[in-house]
Scaffold this motif. Structure first.
Motif, short mmCIF file in Angstrom:
data_model
loop_
_atom_site.label_atom_id
_atom_site.label_comp_id
_atom_site.label_asym_id
_atom_site.label_seq_id
_atom_site.Cartn_x
_atom_site.Cartn_y
_atom_site.Cartn_z
N ASN A 47 0.82 -1.57 -0.32
CA ASN A 47 -0.05 -0.05 -0.03
C ASN A 47 1.31 0.84 -0.13
OD1 ASN A 47 -2.17 -1.25 -0.40
ND2 ASN A 47 -2.49 -0.96 1.70
N HIS A 51 0.53 3.79 -3.01
CA HIS A 51 -0.10 4.83 -2.57
C HIS A 51 1.11 6.18 -2.91
CE1 HIS A 51 -0.68 7.87 1.32
NE2 HIS A 51 -0.85 8.58 -0.07
N ASP A 61 -4.04 11.07 -2.94
CA ASP A 61 -3.19 11.28 -2.04
C ASP A 61 -3.56 9.91 -0.97
OD1 ASP A 61 -1.32 11.54 -0.20
OD2 ASP A 61 -2.02 13.39 0.96
N LYS A 62 -3.61 8.53 -1.30
CA LYS A 62 -4.37 7.49 -1.12
C LYS A 62 -3.71 6.88 -1.66
CE LYS A 62 -9.18 6.50 -2.55
NZ LYS A 62 -10.55 7.15 -2.51
N PRO A 63 -3.41 5.11 -1.33
CA PRO A 63 -3.53 3.80 -1.39
C PRO A 63 -4.70 3.48 -2.59
CG PRO A 63 -3.80 2.96 0.29
CD PRO A 63 -4.01 4.75 0.22
#
Length: 168
Positions: A47, A51, A61-63
């Motif tokens: 992750n 990400h 801005d996230k996996p």
């Protein structure tokens, strides 16, 4: 066909994943009736790495579960006329293979989504590979009609190979 699979994480995964990945890529290419041998790179990661890639490449801005990086430009999904017009840009000069693109998959998302959706990790990796292969051929799911089309193709490819929700 040249399929390169790299594990860029510390996560151990069942070696059967390699066979599933190759099987689904080949099935997708065959199902879409691509007349060329293809080159595809698959990176398995965690992750944190996905990400970072998602943030740098898409500004998100996230996996995520899977990222697709097509190498071919399409006027329409699965229309290879642009690549055929400019073969020097889209075919490996040494092998003659179509440089289809790169797939990045989070092994952590494979496990968590399989649990969330109530099917096996193996089925989840097959699903993500089929989904990503369709992106490599120019399919997308931005609007509802395209989403329905893409989901139908994914299901046909997975069902054809037996990677249904009850696949162990």
């Amino acid at each position: 066909m040249n399929i390169v699979i790299l594990n860029e994480s510390d996560i151990e995964y069942p070696k059967e994943y390699d066979k599933i990945i190759e099987d689904v890529i080949e099935a997708s290419i065959d199902y879409l009736k691509c007349p060329y041998e293809c080159e595809v790179s698959v990176t398995l990661t965690d992750n944190d790495m996905i990400h970072d890639i998602n943030l740098s490449e898409r500004g998100i801005d996230k996996p995520t579960d899977v990222l697709s990086f097509p190498m071919v430009d399409f006027d329409a999904p699965n229309d290879l006329s642009y690549a055929e017009k400019y073969p020097q840009d889209y075919f490996n000069p040494e092998t003659g293979e179509l440089l289809l693109g790169d797939i990045v998959i989070s092994l952590e998302k494979v496990a968590s989504q399989a649990k969330e959706y109530g099917h096996s990790d193996k089925r989840e990796i097959a699903f993500l590979v089929a989904h990503s292969c369709l992106h490599l051929f120019g399919y997308d799911h931005i609007d509802e009609a395209d989403r329905v089309k893409m989901e139908g193709l994914q299901n046909e490819i997975l069902n054809m190979k037996g990677y249904t929700r009850d696949y162990e």
